[in-house]
Design an enzyme around this catalytic site. Sequence first.
Site, mmCIF file in Angstrom:
data_model
loop_
_atom_site.group_PDB
_atom_site.id
_atom_site.type_symbol
_atom_site.label_atom_id
_atom_site.label_comp_id
_atom_site.label_asym_id
_atom_site.label_seq_id
_atom_site.Cartn_x
_atom_site.Cartn_y
_atom_site.Cartn_z
ATOM 1 N N ASN A 114 27.791 42.470 43.663
ATOM 2 C CA ASN A 114 28.124 43.647 42.906
ATOM 3 C C ASN A 114 28.097 43.433 41.373
ATOM 4 O OD1 ASN A 114 30.968 44.947 41.849
ATOM 5 N ND2 ASN A 114 29.682 46.309 43.068
ATOM 6 N N SER A 116 39.428 50.046 37.637
ATOM 7 C CA SER A 116 40.419 50.228 38.706
ATOM 8 C C SER A 116 41.644 50.947 38.158
ATOM 9 C CB SER A 116 40.860 48.874 39.268
ATOM 10 O OG SER A 116 39.925 48.401 40.214
ATOM 11 N N GLN A 144 44.123 36.748 36.396
ATOM 12 C CA GLN A 144 44.234 38.212 36.436
ATOM 13 C C GLN A 144 45.373 38.717 35.549
ATOM 14 O OE1 GLN A 144 41.978 39.539 39.081
ATOM 15 N NE2 GLN A 144 42.054 41.360 37.811
ATOM 16 N N THR A 149 32.169 46.200 36.604
ATOM 17 C CA THR A 149 32.287 44.817 36.125
ATOM 18 C C THR A 149 30.991 44.409 35.426
ATOM 19 O OG1 THR A 149 33.680 44.445 38.048
ATOM 20 C CG2 THR A 149 33.078 42.509 36.773
ATOM 21 N N LYS A 175 43.854 38.754 32.083
ATOM 22 C CA LYS A 175 42.752 39.712 32.040
ATOM 23 C C LYS A 175 43.297 41.144 32.015
ATOM 24 C CE LYS A 175 39.676 39.122 35.274
ATOM 25 N NZ LYS A 175 38.832 39.246 36.485
ATOM 26 N N LYS A 185 46.490 38.531 43.138
ATOM 27 C CA LYS A 185 45.231 38.295 43.843
ATOM 28 C C LYS A 185 45.575 38.036 45.298
ATOM 29 C CE LYS A 185 40.897 38.186 42.637
ATOM 30 N NZ LYS A 185 40.265 38.781 41.455
ATOM 31 N N LYS A 216 48.250 43.971 40.326
ATOM 32 C CA LYS A 216 46.886 44.517 40.430
ATOM 33 C C LYS A 216 45.910 43.367 40.445
ATOM 34 C CE LYS A 216 43.902 47.744 40.621
ATOM 35 N NZ LYS A 216 43.463 47.058 41.875
ATOM 36 N N GLY A 230 38.700 45.031 45.490
ATOM 37 C CA GLY A 230 37.744 44.075 46.049
ATOM 38 C C GLY A 230 37.574 42.835 45.185
ATOM 39 N N ASP A 231 36.890 41.863 45.742
ATOM 40 C CA ASP A 231 36.428 40.664 45.028
ATOM 41 C C ASP A 231 35.283 40.149 45.903
ATOM 42 O OD1 ASP A 231 37.444 38.817 42.636
ATOM 43 O OD2 ASP A 231 36.817 37.452 44.211
HETATM 44 N N1 GLU Z 1 38.395 41.287 41.601
HETATM 45 C C1 GLU Z 1 38.177 41.942 40.353
HETATM 46 C C2 GLU Z 1 38.560 41.035 39.199
HETATM 47 O O1 GLU Z 1 38.386 39.835 39.312
HETATM 48 C C3 GLU Z 1 38.762 43.352 40.293
HETATM 49 C C4 GLU Z 1 40.213 43.485 40.508
HETATM 50 C C5 GLU Z 1 40.669 44.945 40.583
HETATM 51 O O2 GLU Z 1 39.892 45.844 40.377
HETATM 52 O O3 GLU Z 1 41.875 45.106 40.852
HETATM 53 O O4 GLU Z 1 38.991 41.447 38.151
#
Ligand code: GLU
Length: 448
Positions: A244, A380, A114, A213, A117, A129, A93, A168-169
């Site tokens: 965003n 998410s 990630q 976020t 996190k 990612k 994810k 997204g990012d």
């Molecule tokens: N890109 C976002 C992050 O840095 C969201 C990732 C997601 O929702 O999977 O956490």
Amino acid sequence: MPTIRARIDQIIEDVIRRNRGETEFHQAVREVAESLEPVLRKHPEYAEHKIIERICEPERQIIFRVPWEDDRGEVQINRGFRVGFNSALGPYKGGLRFHPSVYLGIIKFLGFEQVFKNAITGMPIGGAKGGADFDPKGKSDGEVMRFCQSFMTELYRHLGEITDVPAGDIGVGTREIGYLFGQYKRITNRYESGVLTGKGPHWGGALVRREATGYGLVYFADEMLKARGEAIDGKTCVVSGSGNVAIYAIQKLQMLGAKVIACSDSDSAVLDPAGINVDTLIKLKEVERKRLRHYAEVHPTARCLEPRALWTISCEMALPCATQNELHAEDARNLIANGCTLVAEGANMPTTPAAIRLLSEAQVAFGPGKAANAGGVATSALEMQQNASRDAWTFEYTERRLHEIMRRIHHDCHEAASEFGTPGNYVLGANIVGFRRVAEAMLAFGLI
Ligand code: GLU
């Protein structure tokens, strides 16, 4: 037997040697590895099973060609990436970034971050990612659509709602997720809602994902302040970025009574002592897709500065929400001199290690992105839950869940920092919470 410290230094050295030139990835690994010394002392089994070494090596890395045709009929070629970093806690994810600076080292640093996190959120999601060195700036809708379709035509075979779930990012929002989802649906003959998150609310998206976020970041900062006996109400803030994350952080700060006087994009910073107008930001950035400098045309109280001048503005709270390594040692010095007492990261790794050191020495409360910006990916995961149950939740219910998650994240990181003898050190707390969860699952699975 080498000492624990020597062992960690060796791991960092090996990562640098085996991933040449990927400086952002080295930086992300160093920051985590260096904070794990007390954890290895308490858990020798993690060292014995080489958990850190295994975590530093992505499970899979996919690099692919993305050919597409621009509006003049000329063929363009970009490079696509997806790094499945760790799936110990759930399906891969993490977001997709479309930006010209994207190369493997950026995707690996983001994927590595990630993993921790996502573990910190407490939700069942692994870390990944992806993205491409495609620059959406100045591209027509049709060009963006054709690029997304070509990107998904290769990537779809590696995805699935229980395999890998992108979102997204930077450079990837609801519009891009729509084109990607449409192509996935078409190729696979499956309306598999849970394969992507950040979808539009009418086609399976979670309400609040757009805001998550930024809102989550402010909830986290609020908890940090409460832990020091302070409150957001009345605080003067600057927020870097105007995407965003920044927009909805500003909105939530204002809802909680803060005064946000500045934000930025890659061309300029805008200082508006009357308070940044979020409606104008949304119109400019989300609807018209224009540069931030046009803000001053609508608001005569505002003036434009160099983007980096943002950090010289006097404030009590600073939230870097633009991109990696945007807040340097010199900026930290300015913030400290101007009375800033809290920095929380909305972007991924926006504060350089030297800046973090200075802020900590000056007792500025520092919320690292892994914890502070985890509200996006946590929502998410809520979207995935919603899709799995074929349900649709209200804004209020989803926001309440987000708020609870951010409170829990703060609590867990705060506790872990105290447990390991560094109260108030959220960098250590976050790294330890995330690492322990992943490590325990990896141990349980045996050597895979
Ligand atoms: N890109 C976002 C992050 O840095 C969201 C990732 C997601 O929702 O999977 O956490």
